[in-house]
Design a protein around this motif. Structure first.
Motif, PDB file in Angstrom:
ATOM      1  N   ARG A   1      41.690  45.275  50.009  1.00 38.23           N
ATOM      2  CA  ARG A   1      41.497  46.153  51.171  1.00 38.23           C
ATOM      3  C   ARG A   1      41.056  47.554  50.764  1.00 38.23           C
ATOM      4  NH1 ARG A   1      46.371  43.864  52.645  1.00 38.23           N
ATOM      5  NH2 ARG A   1      47.460  45.830  52.356  1.00 38.23           N
ATOM      6  N   SER A   2      41.430  47.986  49.573  1.00 36.89           N
ATOM      7  CA  SER A   2      41.036  49.325  49.126  1.00 36.89           C
ATOM      8  C   SER A   2      39.810  49.290  48.207  1.00 36.89           C
ATOM      9  CB  SER A   2      42.209  50.035  48.446  1.00 36.89           C
ATOM     10  OG  SER A   2      42.571  49.356  47.265  1.00 36.89           O
ATOM     11  N   ASN A   3      39.074  48.173  48.276  1.00 36.19           N
ATOM     12  CA  ASN A   3      37.814  48.000  47.541  1.00 36.19           C
ATOM     13  C   ASN A   3      37.955  48.081  46.026  1.00 36.19           C
ATOM     14  OD1 ASN A   3      36.189  47.509  49.816  1.00 36.19           O
ATOM     15  ND2 ASN A   3      36.152  49.703  50.241  1.00 36.19           N
ATOM     16  N   GLN A   4      39.106  47.724  45.523  1.00 32.00           N
ATOM     17  CA  GLN A   4      39.321  47.642  44.074  1.00 32.00           C
ATOM     18  C   GLN A   4      39.230  46.161  43.683  1.00 32.00           C
ATOM     19  OE1 GLN A   4      42.645  50.047  42.642  1.00 32.00           O
ATOM     20  NE2 GLN A   4      42.676  51.014  44.686  1.00 32.00           N
ATOM     21  N   LEU A   5      38.035  45.620  43.858  1.00 33.81           N
ATOM     22  CA  LEU A   5      37.842  44.175  43.787  1.00 33.81           C
ATOM     23  C   LEU A   5      38.055  43.586  42.396  1.00 33.81           C
ATOM     24  CD1 LEU A   5      34.799  43.909  46.203  1.00 33.81           C
ATOM     25  CD2 LEU A   5      37.236  43.680  46.712  1.00 33.81           C
ATOM     26  N   VAL A   6      37.669  44.293  41.368  1.00 33.07           N
ATOM     27  CA  VAL A   6      37.844  43.768  40.008  1.00 33.07           C
ATOM     28  C   VAL A   6      39.326  43.587  39.701  1.00 33.07           C
ATOM     29  CG1 VAL A   6      37.482  44.225  37.549  1.00 33.07           C
ATOM     30  CG2 VAL A   6      35.636  44.667  39.187  1.00 33.07           C
ATOM     31  N   ASP A   7      40.114  44.599  40.001  1.00 33.08           N
ATOM     32  CA  ASP A   7      41.554  44.505  39.761  1.00 33.08           C
ATOM     33  C   ASP A   7      42.191  43.463  40.672  1.00 33.08           C
ATOM     34  OD1 ASP A   7      41.561  46.407  37.739  1.00 33.08           O
ATOM     35  OD2 ASP A   7      41.925  48.059  39.138  1.00 33.08           O
ATOM     36  N   ALA A   8      41.730  43.401  41.916  1.00 33.54           N
ATOM     37  CA  ALA A   8      42.263  42.418  42.858  1.00 33.54           C
ATOM     38  C   ALA A   8      42.023  41.002  42.357  1.00 33.54           C
ATOM     39  CB  ALA A   8      41.627  42.600  44.236  1.00 33.54           C
ATOM     40  N   LEU A   9      40.827  40.751  41.888  1.00 34.14           N
ATOM     41  CA  LEU A   9      40.496  39.416  41.381  1.00 34.14           C
ATOM     42  C   LEU A   9      41.291  39.092  40.125  1.00 34.14           C
ATOM     43  CD1 LEU A   9      38.854  36.870  41.618  1.00 34.14           C
ATOM     44  CD2 LEU A   9      37.023  38.007  40.357  1.00 34.14           C
ATOM     45  N   ARG A  10      41.427  40.063  39.242  1.00 36.12           N
ATOM     46  CA  ARG A  10      42.183  39.844  38.001  1.00 36.12           C
ATOM     47  C   ARG A  10      43.635  39.459  38.305  1.00 36.12           C
ATOM     48  NH1 ARG A  10      45.369  43.253  35.555  1.00 36.12           N
ATOM     49  NH2 ARG A  10      44.550  45.059  36.660  1.00 36.12           N
ATOM     50  N   ILE A  11      44.264  40.192  39.198  1.00 30.24           N
ATOM     51  CA  ILE A  11      45.666  39.924  39.536  1.00 30.24           C
ATOM     52  C   ILE A  11      45.803  38.617  40.309  1.00 30.24           C
ATOM     53  CG2 ILE A  11      47.589  40.747  40.970  1.00 30.24           C
ATOM     54  CD1 ILE A  11      46.730  43.599  40.124  1.00 30.24           C
ATOM     55  N   GLY A  12      44.926  38.399  41.278  1.00 32.30           N
ATOM     56  CA  GLY A  12      44.987  37.167  42.065  1.00 32.30           C
ATOM     57  C   GLY A  12      44.733  35.928  41.227  1.00 32.30           C
ATOM     58  N   GLU A  13      43.751  36.007  40.356  1.00 30.42           N
ATOM     59  CA  GLU A  13      43.437  34.862  39.496  1.00 30.42           C
ATOM     60  C   GLU A  13      44.601  34.556  38.553  1.00 30.42           C
ATOM     61  OE1 GLU A  13      39.769  33.262  36.776  1.00 30.42           O
ATOM     62  OE2 GLU A  13      40.131  35.420  36.832  1.00 30.42           O
ATOM     63  N   ALA A  14      45.200  35.587  37.986  1.00 32.30           N
ATOM     64  CA  ALA A  14      46.338  35.379  37.096  1.00 32.30           C
ATOM     65  C   ALA A  14      47.493  34.713  37.840  1.00 32.30           C
ATOM     66  CB  ALA A  14      46.787  36.704  36.485  1.00 32.30           C
ATOM     67  N   ALA A  15      47.715  35.129  39.079  1.00 30.50           N
ATOM     68  CA  ALA A  15      48.794  34.540  39.879  1.00 30.50           C
ATOM     69  C   ALA A  15      48.530  33.061  40.136  1.00 30.50           C
ATOM     70  CB  ALA A  15      48.941  35.283  41.202  1.00 30.50           C
ATOM     71  N   VAL A  16      47.312  32.738  40.519  1.00 30.83           N
ATOM     72  CA  VAL A  16      46.963  31.341  40.787  1.00 30.83           C
ATOM     73  C   VAL A  16      47.075  30.512  39.508  1.00 30.83           C
ATOM     74  CG1 VAL A  16      45.080  29.811  41.472  1.00 30.83           C
ATOM     75  CG2 VAL A  16      45.552  31.875  42.797  1.00 30.83           C
ATOM     76  N   ASN A  17      46.631  31.069  38.408  1.00 33.93           N
ATOM     77  CA  ASN A  17      46.696  30.340  37.133  1.00 33.93           C
ATOM     78  C   ASN A  17      48.127  30.108  36.666  1.00 33.93           C
ATOM     79  OD1 ASN A  17      43.932  30.055  36.941  1.00 33.93           O
ATOM     80  ND2 ASN A  17      43.670  31.877  35.695  1.00 33.93           N
ATOM     81  N   GLN A  18      49.057  30.964  37.062  1.00 33.89           N
ATOM     82  CA  GLN A  18      50.459  30.808  36.674  1.00 33.89           C
ATOM     83  C   GLN A  18      51.197  29.790  37.542  1.00 33.89           C
ATOM     84  OE1 GLN A  18      52.430  34.590  36.576  1.00 33.89           O
ATOM     85  NE2 GLN A  18      51.008  35.424  35.078  1.00 33.89           N
ATOM     86  N   ALA A  19      50.612  29.459  38.675  1.00 26.67           N
ATOM     87  CA  ALA A  19      51.270  28.512  39.586  1.00 26.67           C
ATOM     88  C   ALA A  19      51.328  27.134  38.950  1.00 26.67           C
ATOM     89  CB  ALA A  19      50.511  28.446  40.910  1.00 26.67           C
TER      90      ALA A  19
END
Length: 59
Positions: free
Chosen positions: A17-35
């Motif tokens: 939402r705050s247009n910090q897309l690189v960090d958003a993707l990094r954190i989201g991808e890590a979360a999904v990969n840890q599932a």
């Protein structure tokens, strides 16, 4: 779903939402990969249910 994964997905939405897309993707991808395999359906459902959290609609 573990609380740590949910928290990471929520943070990813905030960053998106705050247009910090690189960090958003990094954190989201890590979360999904840890599932685990057992958590993946719940993660998918959470993402579907919270799509507006990423777009900012409804906020």
């Amino acid at each position: 779903m573990r609380a740590s994964i949910r928290t990471a997905l929520e943070r990813s939405a905030e960053l998106t939402r705050s247009n910090q897309l690189v960090d958003a993707l990094r954190i989201g991808e890590a979360a999904v990969n840890q599932a685990t395999e057992d958590e993946r359906d719940e993660v998918r459902q959470w993402l579907a249910d919270h799509a507006d959290d990423f777009t900012g609609r409804g906020h």
